[in-house]
Scaffold this active site. Structure first.
Site, PDB file in Angstrom:
ATOM      1  CD  GLN A   1      -3.103   1.029   2.020  1.00 16.58           C
ATOM      2  OE1 GLN A   1      -3.323  -0.004   2.637  1.00 16.58           O
ATOM      3  NE2 GLN A   1      -3.879   2.080   2.111  1.00 16.58           N
ATOM      4  CG  PHE A   2       1.438   3.920  -3.587  1.00 10.97           C
ATOM      5  CD1 PHE A   2       1.625   5.288  -3.750  1.00 10.97           C
ATOM      6  CD2 PHE A   2       0.330   3.326  -4.153  1.00 10.97           C
ATOM      7  CE1 PHE A   2       0.699   6.033  -4.472  1.00 10.97           C
ATOM      8  CE2 PHE A   2      -0.587   4.062  -4.873  1.00 10.97           C
ATOM      9  CZ  PHE A   2      -0.403   5.427  -5.033  1.00 10.97           C
ATOM     10  CB  THR A   3      -1.917   5.439   0.006  1.00 15.53           C
ATOM     11  OG1 THR A   3      -2.412   4.319   0.725  1.00 15.53           O
ATOM     12  CG2 THR A   3      -2.400   5.395  -1.444  1.00 15.53           C
TER      13      THR A   3
END
Length: 145
Positions: A78-80
């Site tokens: 989850q790059f966010t």
């Protein structure tokens, strides 16, 4: 490297309406990789995730780790989590690792977890995933190293 962990009774991740990863009691880990992260960072976070005492003992105290209970781990990229939200009304992802760096460290993290005997399921790096879980408690922690 950021790791958002949730103690779960069960969790799963789907891509295109197909379940690709599923666990019973354990930890759902949302994993965010940042530019300065490397294998040493991943090793430190894995140690923390697998040994963090968030499961209840016989006295109903959070005193047991994932390893202690023989729990399972669902790892979802989850790059966010690498977003900078301090300014403005739109997140900045300038501190996030490149997709190739992030994928390499994600794969390394999963491989190391399996090598330590942790039962691991995963999402699909870069895919549009639907994640569902039953958060037990709820118990959620943001771990960083």
């Amino acid at each position: 490297m950021q790791g958002l962990i949730q103690r779960v009774k069960h969790a799963k991740v789907e891509v295109d309406n197909q379940v690709i990863g599923q666990i019973e009691q354990g930890i759902l880990l949302l994993l965010g990789v940042e530019k300065p992260d490397d294998e040493q960072t991943a090793d430190k976070l894995l140690h923390k995730v697998s040994n963090y005492r968030i499961f209840n003992d016989e006295n109903d105290k959070m005193n047991l780790s994932l390893k202690d209970i023989g729990g399972e781990l669902l790892v979802v990229s989850q790059f966010t989590l690498a977003a900078d939200t301090k300014k403005g009304m739109r997140p900045s992802f300038s501190s996030a690792a490149t997709p190739s760096q992030a994928n390499a460290l994600y794969e390394y993290f999963v491989k190391q977890a399996k090598a330590q005997g942790v039962r691991v399921a995963t999402g699909e790096f870069g895919a549009d995933m639907q994640v569902s879980s039953c958060n037990d408690g709820p118990v959620t922690f943001n771990l960083s190293v």
